[in-house]
Design a protein around this motif. Structure first.
Motif, mmCIF file in Angstrom:
data_model
loop_
_atom_site.group_PDB
_atom_site.id
_atom_site.type_symbol
_atom_site.label_atom_id
_atom_site.label_comp_id
_atom_site.label_asym_id
_atom_site.label_seq_id
_atom_site.Cartn_x
_atom_site.Cartn_y
_atom_site.Cartn_z
ATOM 1 N N VAL A 123 13.372 -11.422 69.756
ATOM 2 C CA VAL A 123 13.233 -10.783 68.576
ATOM 3 C C VAL A 123 12.779 -11.308 67.276
ATOM 4 N N LEU A 124 11.943 -10.976 66.516
ATOM 5 C CA LEU A 124 11.650 -11.579 65.272
ATOM 6 C C LEU A 124 11.856 -10.451 64.163
ATOM 7 N N ALA A 125 13.057 -10.755 63.133
ATOM 8 C CA ALA A 125 13.337 -9.768 62.139
ATOM 9 C C ALA A 125 13.127 -10.304 60.941
ATOM 10 N N LEU A 126 11.957 -9.944 60.172
ATOM 11 C CA LEU A 126 11.390 -10.125 58.957
ATOM 12 C C LEU A 126 12.097 -9.179 58.039
ATOM 13 N N SER A 127 12.677 -9.808 56.759
ATOM 14 C CA SER A 127 13.453 -9.128 55.729
ATOM 15 C C SER A 127 14.529 -7.913 56.552
ATOM 16 N N PHE A 128 15.406 -8.246 57.405
ATOM 17 C CA PHE A 128 16.336 -7.610 57.962
ATOM 18 C C PHE A 128 16.903 -7.001 57.009
ATOM 19 N N PRO A 129 17.138 -5.582 56.934
ATOM 20 C CA PRO A 129 17.845 -5.022 55.739
ATOM 21 C C PRO A 129 19.350 -4.755 56.238
ATOM 22 N N LEU A 130 20.107 -5.873 55.990
ATOM 23 C CA LEU A 130 21.379 -6.154 56.464
ATOM 24 C C LEU A 130 22.227 -5.033 55.801
ATOM 25 N N HIS A 131 22.026 -4.517 54.414
ATOM 26 C CA HIS A 131 22.861 -3.304 54.061
ATOM 27 C C HIS A 131 22.006 -2.787 53.094
ATOM 28 N N PRO A 132 22.101 -1.608 52.591
ATOM 29 C CA PRO A 132 21.531 -0.882 51.460
ATOM 30 C C PRO A 132 21.801 -1.621 49.987
ATOM 31 N N PRO A 133 20.797 -1.760 49.248
ATOM 32 C CA PRO A 133 20.901 -2.527 48.039
ATOM 33 C C PRO A 133 22.390 -2.028 47.345
ATOM 34 N N GLY A 134 23.140 -2.949 47.074
ATOM 35 C CA GLY A 134 24.267 -2.934 46.511
ATOM 36 C C GLY A 134 25.374 -2.033 47.120
ATOM 37 N N ARG A 135 25.175 -2.302 48.329
ATOM 38 C CA ARG A 135 26.308 -1.456 49.199
ATOM 39 C C ARG A 135 26.657 -2.361 50.529
ATOM 40 N N PRO A 136 27.052 -3.566 50.421
ATOM 41 C CA PRO A 136 27.171 -4.546 51.307
ATOM 42 C C PRO A 136 28.230 -4.128 52.448
ATOM 43 N N GLU A 137 29.166 -2.974 51.960
ATOM 44 C CA GLU A 137 30.128 -2.618 53.117
ATOM 45 C C GLU A 137 29.426 -1.816 54.079
ATOM 46 N N LYS A 138 27.985 -1.259 53.734
ATOM 47 C CA LYS A 138 27.324 -0.574 54.773
ATOM 48 C C LYS A 138 26.477 -1.560 55.710
ATOM 49 N N SER A 139 27.170 -2.269 56.357
ATOM 50 C CA SER A 139 26.421 -3.619 57.004
ATOM 51 C C SER A 139 25.921 -2.958 58.413
ATOM 52 N N ARG A 140 24.603 -3.362 58.676
ATOM 53 C CA ARG A 140 23.893 -3.222 60.047
ATOM 54 C C ARG A 140 24.104 -4.397 60.701
ATOM 55 N N ALA A 141 25.153 -5.342 60.617
ATOM 56 C CA ALA A 141 24.881 -6.403 61.033
ATOM 57 C C ALA A 141 25.176 -6.421 62.687
#
Length: 213
Positions: A123-141
């Motif tokens: 898998v190649l993940a470019l600019s993986f959106p780890l969380h919405p901007p300003g919402r680090p608690e909404k992690s997609r890790a």
């Protein structure tokens, strides 16, 4: 396969999708990359990879999700994106080569979520959106950590969807484009040109792909 780029329309359960094939002269693998939720395959990183990788034996398949082909402005729900990607997979695998699943932003999430079930080689993940901007608690890790295959993340140093230092430990590889935003644009004050930033990105991806054997 012709060495000239060609387009292929593919019918999926989410609608008609489109692949633009940018072939290598002697291909050893296919890198299939899709766009994000706010743009198409004209994105600078996707175009840079399409220009650089065929010379290294990698055929690049630029994938347009059905919503983009239909001319819609807003991406559908993740489940629908996954449906479109699954429907495209037989066409991507048709050349009989290992397929690396990839994409930028929302496209990266799709690749991560479906890699194991579809049999992606990596898998190649470019600019993986780890969380919405300003919402680090909404992690997609969990999507990134659950690919089950070798994974490379290429992230801009100033990406509001997740800076490199925010990513959790894992078995994936992380490469940084210094000062880059979510689209890998770099400010003039950084001292980097867009061409240099894309050079960093393509070198990181090329080196990783060659390391896969």
């Amino acid at each position: 396969m012709s060495r000239q780029p060609r387009t292929q329309n593919v019918t999926t359960d989410a609608g008609e999708a489109r692949i633009t094939w940018v072939p290598a002269a002697v291909p050893r693998r296919v890198l299939a990359v899709s766009h994000g939720a706010g743009g198409g395959i004209e994105a600078r990183d996707l175009q840079a990879l399409a220009a650089a990788l065929p010379g290294h034996g990698v055929t690049v398949a630029l994938v347009e999700q059905p919503w983009r082909v239909a001319g819609k402005k807003v991406a559908p729900a993740p489940k629908t994106l996954d449906t479109g990607w699954r429907g495209l997979w037989p066409a991507l695998a048709a050349p009989g080569l290992p397929v690396i699943a990839g994409g930028r932003s929302a496209g990266a999430r799709v690749a991560c979520r479906t890699a194991a079930e579809l049999g992606a080689a990596a898998v190649l993940a470019l600019s993986f959106p780890l969380h919405p901007p300003g919402r680090p608690e909404k992690s997609r890790a969990d999507e990134l950590l659950g690919t089950g295959v070798p994974t490379l993340v290429v992230q801009g140093g100033n990406d509001p969807f997740g800076k490199p230092g925010e990513f959790p430990p894992g078995s994936y590889t992380l490469a940084e484009v210094p000062h880059g935003d979510h689209g890998f644009a770099v400010p003039k004050r950084s001292g980097l040109t867009e061409e240099q930033a894309m050079g960093i990105l393509t070198e990181a991806v090329t080196g990783w792909l060659m390391s896969l054997g």
